[in-house]
Scaffold this active site. Sequence first.
Site, PDB file in Angstrom:
ATOM      1  N   ARG A  47       0.830  -1.209   0.000  1.00  0.00           N
ATOM      2  CA  ARG A  47       0.000   0.000   0.000  1.00  0.00           C
ATOM      3  C   ARG A  47       0.865   1.260   0.000  1.00  0.00           C
ATOM      4  O   ARG A  47       1.892   1.319   0.686  1.00  0.00           O
ATOM      5  CB  ARG A  47      -0.962  -0.013   1.188  1.00  0.00           C
ATOM      6  CG  ARG A  47      -1.919  -1.194   1.113  1.00  0.00           C
ATOM      7  CD  ARG A  47      -3.195  -1.044   1.899  1.00  0.00           C
ATOM      8  NE  ARG A  47      -3.954  -2.292   1.834  1.00  0.00           N
ATOM      9  CZ  ARG A  47      -4.768  -2.629   0.825  1.00  0.00           C
ATOM     10  NH1 ARG A  47      -4.962  -1.796  -0.182  1.00  0.00           N
ATOM     11  NH2 ARG A  47      -5.400  -3.782   0.830  1.00  0.00           N
ATOM     12  N   ASP A  48       0.423   2.249  -0.794  1.00  0.00           N
ATOM     13  CA  ASP A  48       1.141   3.525  -0.871  1.00  0.00           C
ATOM     14  C   ASP A  48       1.050   4.228   0.479  1.00  0.00           C
ATOM     15  O   ASP A  48      -0.001   4.230   1.124  1.00  0.00           O
ATOM     16  CB  ASP A  48       0.543   4.393  -1.982  1.00  0.00           C
ATOM     17  CG  ASP A  48       1.459   5.530  -2.377  1.00  0.00           C
ATOM     18  OD1 ASP A  48       1.982   5.509  -3.501  1.00  0.00           O
ATOM     19  OD2 ASP A  48       1.647   6.456  -1.550  1.00  0.00           O
ATOM     20  N   ILE A  49       2.143   4.850   0.878  1.00  0.00           N
ATOM     21  CA  ILE A  49       2.191   5.516   2.185  1.00  0.00           C
ATOM     22  C   ILE A  49       1.330   6.782   2.206  1.00  0.00           C
ATOM     23  O   ILE A  49       0.922   7.232   3.284  1.00  0.00           O
ATOM     24  CB  ILE A  49       3.664   5.852   2.542  1.00  0.00           C
ATOM     25  CG1 ILE A  49       3.828   6.050   4.040  1.00  0.00           C
ATOM     26  CG2 ILE A  49       4.177   7.047   1.760  1.00  0.00           C
ATOM     27  CD1 ILE A  49       5.275   6.104   4.496  1.00  0.00           C
ATOM     28  N   ASN A 106       3.730   6.528 -13.740  1.00  0.00           N
ATOM     29  CA  ASN A 106       4.280   7.859 -13.932  1.00  0.00           C
ATOM     30  C   ASN A 106       5.684   7.716 -14.512  1.00  0.00           C
ATOM     31  O   ASN A 106       6.464   6.861 -14.080  1.00  0.00           O
ATOM     32  CB  ASN A 106       4.338   8.621 -12.600  1.00  0.00           C
ATOM     33  CG  ASN A 106       2.959   9.006 -12.102  1.00  0.00           C
ATOM     34  OD1 ASN A 106       2.070   9.305 -12.898  1.00  0.00           O
ATOM     35  ND2 ASN A 106       2.764   8.982 -10.794  1.00  0.00           N
ATOM     36  N   VAL A 115      10.224   8.142  -7.628  1.00  0.00           N
ATOM     37  CA  VAL A 115      11.040   6.957  -7.344  1.00  0.00           C
ATOM     38  C   VAL A 115      11.365   6.290  -8.676  1.00  0.00           C
ATOM     39  O   VAL A 115      10.453   5.884  -9.405  1.00  0.00           O
ATOM     40  CB  VAL A 115      10.309   5.970  -6.406  1.00  0.00           C
ATOM     41  CG1 VAL A 115      11.208   4.775  -6.105  1.00  0.00           C
ATOM     42  CG2 VAL A 115       9.882   6.668  -5.113  1.00  0.00           C
ATOM     43  N   HIS A 119       7.331   1.325 -11.014  1.00  0.00           N
ATOM     44  CA  HIS A 119       6.235   0.903 -10.147  1.00  0.00           C
ATOM     45  C   HIS A 119       4.912   1.216 -10.819  1.00  0.00           C
ATOM     46  O   HIS A 119       4.734   2.245 -11.456  1.00  0.00           O
ATOM     47  CB  HIS A 119       6.312   1.590  -8.778  1.00  0.00           C
ATOM     48  CG  HIS A 119       6.486   3.072  -8.839  1.00  0.00           C
ATOM     49  ND1 HIS A 119       7.706   3.653  -9.102  1.00  0.00           N
ATOM     50  CD2 HIS A 119       5.605   4.094  -8.679  1.00  0.00           C
ATOM     51  CE1 HIS A 119       7.571   4.971  -9.092  1.00  0.00           C
ATOM     52  NE2 HIS A 119       6.300   5.265  -8.852  1.00  0.00           N
ATOM     53  N   HIS A 121       1.029   1.994 -10.205  1.00  0.00           N
ATOM     54  CA  HIS A 121       0.032   2.421  -9.225  1.00  0.00           C
ATOM     55  C   HIS A 121      -1.302   1.738  -9.560  1.00  0.00           C
ATOM     56  O   HIS A 121      -1.751   1.801 -10.708  1.00  0.00           O
ATOM     57  CB  HIS A 121      -0.214   3.933  -9.299  1.00  0.00           C
ATOM     58  CG  HIS A 121       0.947   4.799  -8.917  1.00  0.00           C
ATOM     59  ND1 HIS A 121       1.046   5.413  -7.690  1.00  0.00           N
ATOM     60  CD2 HIS A 121       2.056   5.178  -9.597  1.00  0.00           C
ATOM     61  CE1 HIS A 121       2.149   6.145  -7.637  1.00  0.00           C
ATOM     62  NE2 HIS A 121       2.788   6.020  -8.794  1.00  0.00           N
TER      63      HIS A 121
HETATM   64  P1  5GP Z   1       5.724   8.238  -8.193  1.00  0.00           P
HETATM   65  O1  5GP Z   1       5.364   9.654  -7.817  1.00  0.00           O
HETATM   66  O2  5GP Z   1       7.224   8.051  -8.335  1.00  0.00           O
HETATM   67  O3  5GP Z   1       4.968   7.722  -9.380  1.00  0.00           O
HETATM   68  O4  5GP Z   1       5.226   7.336  -6.990  1.00  0.00           O
HETATM   69  C1  5GP Z   1       5.972   7.079  -5.841  1.00  0.00           C
HETATM   70  C2  5GP Z   1       5.005   6.692  -4.775  1.00  0.00           C
HETATM   71  O5  5GP Z   1       5.725   6.106  -3.716  1.00  0.00           O
HETATM   72  C3  5GP Z   1       4.212   7.868  -4.199  1.00  0.00           C
HETATM   73  O6  5GP Z   1       2.821   7.662  -4.411  1.00  0.00           O
HETATM   74  C4  5GP Z   1       4.584   7.852  -2.716  1.00  0.00           C
HETATM   75  O7  5GP Z   1       3.492   8.176  -1.868  1.00  0.00           O
HETATM   76  C5  5GP Z   1       5.073   6.431  -2.508  1.00  0.00           C
HETATM   77  N1  5GP Z   1       6.040   6.277  -1.440  1.00  0.00           N
HETATM   78  C6  5GP Z   1       7.141   7.046  -1.226  1.00  0.00           C
HETATM   79  N2  5GP Z   1       7.829   6.588  -0.156  1.00  0.00           N
HETATM   80  C7  5GP Z   1       7.144   5.501   0.300  1.00  0.00           C
HETATM   81  C8  5GP Z   1       7.366   4.603   1.398  1.00  0.00           C
HETATM   82  O8  5GP Z   1       8.341   4.699   2.157  1.00  0.00           O
HETATM   83  N3  5GP Z   1       6.445   3.618   1.576  1.00  0.00           N
HETATM   84  C9  5GP Z   1       5.367   3.472   0.734  1.00  0.00           C
HETATM   85  N4  5GP Z   1       4.529   2.466   1.006  1.00  0.00           N
HETATM   86  N5  5GP Z   1       5.135   4.308  -0.298  1.00  0.00           N
HETATM   87  C10 5GP Z   1       6.011   5.309  -0.509  1.00  0.00           C
END
Ligand code: 5GP
Length: 134
Positions: A47-49, A106, A115, A119, A121
């Site tokens: 799950r996303d944080i 993304n 990141v 990944h 979503h």
């Molecule tokens: P991006 O913006 O790169 O597409 O998505 C990265 C996602 O990673 C974001 O939705 C963010 O909330 C999530 N995220 C960042 N750090 C952590 C973490 O430590 N744990 C979890 N579960 N999600 C994280």
Amino acid sequence: MGQEITASGESSAADTTFEPGCIFCSILRGTIPATVVRETEHTLAFRDIAPQAPTHVLVIPRTHAYPNAAELAAGDPALTAELLRAGAAVAAADGLAEDGYRMVFNTGDYAGQTVYHVHLHVLGGDALGRFGTP
Ligand code: 5GP
Ligand code: ZN
């Protein structure tokens, strides 16, 4: 599956790469905790944080080798398909299949990618807004 658990240690997959400083690699190693909802041989879903919908799950490959979906698809089509199948399974497990859900990669700064470990979503659980420029 709301319990805070960690991933089950090192993968034995020979193609696994690890990047020090990568949040998702640390989740794979279990050094950063995550709420894991699904594991397959080559993927992990958690799950996303900072959830953007009632269900917001990230599905990642166990390798750091691919920074985005385009490079993943070019480099490992089978792993790309496994990632998408895992996303669909997560959606089904959270009861999203009937009403619908969104799967998003993304890619790059303009999309808000933070990141650079590819990944997927998986978002759903309510009607989602349109997306694009705000
Ligand atoms: P991006 O913006 O790169 O597409 O998505 C990265 C996602 O990673 C974001 O939705 C963010 O909330 C999530 N995220 C960042 N750090 C952590 C973490 O430590 N744990 C979890 N579960 N999600 C994280
Ligand atoms: Zn990584």
